[in-house]
Scaffold this motif. Structure first.
Motif, mmCIF file in Angstrom:
data_model
loop_
_atom_site.group_PDB
_atom_site.id
_atom_site.type_symbol
_atom_site.label_atom_id
_atom_site.label_comp_id
_atom_site.label_asym_id
_atom_site.label_seq_id
_atom_site.Cartn_x
_atom_site.Cartn_y
_atom_site.Cartn_z
ATOM 1 N N PHE A 107 0.869 -1.176 0.000
ATOM 2 C CA PHE A 107 0.000 0.000 0.000
ATOM 3 C C PHE A 107 0.903 1.223 0.000
ATOM 4 O O PHE A 107 1.641 1.464 0.952
ATOM 5 N N ASN A 108 0.866 1.975 -1.102
ATOM 6 C CA ASN A 108 1.817 3.065 -1.327
ATOM 7 C C ASN A 108 1.158 4.437 -1.157
ATOM 8 O O ASN A 108 0.039 4.647 -1.631
ATOM 9 N N TRP A 109 1.894 5.335 -0.525
ATOM 10 C CA TRP A 109 1.491 6.730 -0.382
ATOM 11 C C TRP A 109 2.518 7.620 -1.072
ATOM 12 O O TRP A 109 3.710 7.334 -1.040
ATOM 13 N N ARG A 110 2.041 8.706 -1.652
ATOM 14 C CA ARG A 110 2.912 9.782 -2.129
ATOM 15 C C ARG A 110 2.639 10.976 -1.233
ATOM 16 O O ARG A 110 1.514 11.488 -1.189
ATOM 17 N N LEU A 111 3.644 11.391 -0.478
ATOM 18 C CA LEU A 111 3.504 12.499 0.459
ATOM 19 C C LEU A 111 4.172 13.729 -0.132
ATOM 20 O O LEU A 111 5.375 13.735 -0.365
ATOM 21 N N THR A 112 3.381 14.753 -0.349
ATOM 22 C CA THR A 112 3.927 15.972 -0.950
ATOM 23 C C THR A 112 4.270 17.017 0.108
ATOM 24 O O THR A 112 4.897 18.014 -0.203
ATOM 25 N N ALA A 113 3.839 16.804 1.335
ATOM 26 C CA ALA A 113 4.293 17.576 2.502
ATOM 27 C C ALA A 113 4.287 16.586 3.655
ATOM 28 O O ALA A 113 3.253 16.026 3.994
ATOM 29 N N VAL A 114 5.445 16.343 4.217
ATOM 30 C CA VAL A 114 5.591 15.306 5.243
ATOM 31 C C VAL A 114 5.239 15.897 6.607
ATOM 32 O O VAL A 114 5.631 17.017 6.921
ATOM 33 N N HIS A 115 4.500 15.141 7.397
ATOM 34 C CA HIS A 115 4.082 15.577 8.728
ATOM 35 C C HIS A 115 4.539 14.575 9.779
ATOM 36 O O HIS A 115 4.671 13.378 9.496
ATOM 37 N N ALA A 116 4.710 15.048 11.006
ATOM 38 C CA ALA A 116 4.887 14.141 12.141
ATOM 39 C C ALA A 116 3.654 13.237 12.178
ATOM 40 O O ALA A 116 2.526 13.708 12.053
ATOM 41 N N THR A 117 3.875 11.940 12.322
ATOM 42 C CA THR A 117 2.824 10.950 12.088
ATOM 43 C C THR A 117 2.570 10.085 13.309
ATOM 44 O O THR A 117 3.510 9.598 13.937
ATOM 45 N N THR A 118 1.298 9.896 13.614
ATOM 46 C CA THR A 118 0.902 8.932 14.633
ATOM 47 C C THR A 118 0.862 7.540 14.020
ATOM 48 O O THR A 118 1.516 6.608 14.497
ATOM 49 N N SER A 119 0.087 7.391 12.924
ATOM 50 C CA SER A 119 -0.044 6.080 12.294
ATOM 51 C C SER A 119 -0.664 6.196 10.911
ATOM 52 O O SER A 119 -1.232 7.226 10.553
ATOM 53 N N PHE A 120 -0.535 5.121 10.164
ATOM 54 C CA PHE A 120 -1.297 4.888 8.944
ATOM 55 C C PHE A 120 -2.178 3.669 9.244
ATOM 56 O O PHE A 120 -1.676 2.648 9.716
ATOM 57 N N ARG A 121 -3.472 3.781 8.950
ATOM 58 C CA ARG A 121 -4.397 2.670 9.201
ATOM 59 C C ARG A 121 -5.205 2.379 7.944
ATOM 60 O O ARG A 121 -5.553 3.289 7.201
ATOM 61 N N TYR A 122 -5.515 1.092 7.750
ATOM 62 C CA TYR A 122 -6.212 0.642 6.552
ATOM 63 C C TYR A 122 -7.438 -0.179 6.952
ATOM 64 O O TYR A 122 -7.315 -1.195 7.634
ATOM 65 N N PHE A 123 -8.601 0.279 6.488
ATOM 66 C CA PHE A 123 -9.874 -0.396 6.736
ATOM 67 C C PHE A 123 -10.392 -0.947 5.411
ATOM 68 O O PHE A 123 -10.062 -0.428 4.339
ATOM 69 N N ILE A 124 -11.251 -1.960 5.480
ATOM 70 C CA ILE A 124 -11.866 -2.500 4.261
ATOM 71 C C ILE A 124 -13.352 -2.716 4.514
ATOM 72 O O ILE A 124 -13.775 -2.931 5.667
ATOM 73 N N THR A 125 -14.120 -2.648 3.463
ATOM 74 C CA THR A 125 -15.562 -2.841 3.577
ATOM 75 C C THR A 125 -15.893 -4.294 3.922
ATOM 76 O O THR A 125 -15.133 -5.212 3.641
#
Length: 197
Positions: A107-125
């Protein structure tokens, strides 16, 4: 330069500085694989998307999902009416990336402005969700199938998380990726249509 002209330029510059410094960042991040709806709009694969076609990285809204955050029916647009075409199910006909449940996927992200991050989470139907209706919490599994914690660190400009779509999922589904920012009250939301066969 005459003294009066120099003072006039300095005065105009001083007046403009607060305006320039108050301008918010216009770029943040979105998922590119599987392609998010905003990514498909930006590439021209999907048309009639409104301004999101120029700002696929700007789908930002309140964090705290699913307990809070964007209201049901506005989740894919992060509750921002400017991006409302992302909530339109288009009769269930958004292009979908072909994936296989039970297999590892990037699962790929393109970040154009990077931020301090808590988490990345992925949900599905859930199986049996109605793809012709805007996304609601009830349509999603209650817990994310993938979570990557960052503890306030800043990720690189391109990020890939390896995860597995839960086994037993078939047909068309929607993956909701949520990038929780550590030092603001917001998160970024990214909806990707997938076909699990």
């Amino acid at each position: 330069m005459p003294r009066k002209l120099g003072l006039a330029i300095a005065g105009c510059t001083a007046l403009m500085l607060p305006v320039v410094s108050a301008t918010p960042a216009l770029a943040h991040g979105y998922t590119t694989s599987p392609p998010s709806r905003s990514s498909r709009c930006a590439s021209g694969q999907v048309t009639n998307c409104g301004p999101i076609q120029w700002e696929p990285q700007s789908v930002e809204g309140p964090k705290g999902f699913p307990a809070s955050g964007p209201r049901d029916g506005t989740i894919c647009a992060a509750g921002d009416s400017r991006w409302a075409p992302l909530d339109d199910p288009r009769g269930g006909q958004w292009p979908a990336a072909r994936l296989t449940s039970g297999q590892a996927t990037g699962f790929n992200w393109r970040l154009t402005a990077v931020h301090a991050t808590t988490s990345f989470r992925y949900f599905i139907t859930r199986n049996g969700w109605n793809r012709t209706r805007p996304l609601t919490r009830a349509a999603l599994e209650s817990a994310p199938f993938l979570r990557q914690d960052y503890g306030g660190q800043r990720p690189p400009a391109t990020v890939t998380h390896q995860g597995t779509i839960p086994a037993g999922k078939t047909g068309r589904h929607l993956v909701l990726a949520v990038w929780d920012i550590a030092d603001t009250p917001n998160a970024f939301y990214s909806c990707a249509d997938v076909d699990l066969g």
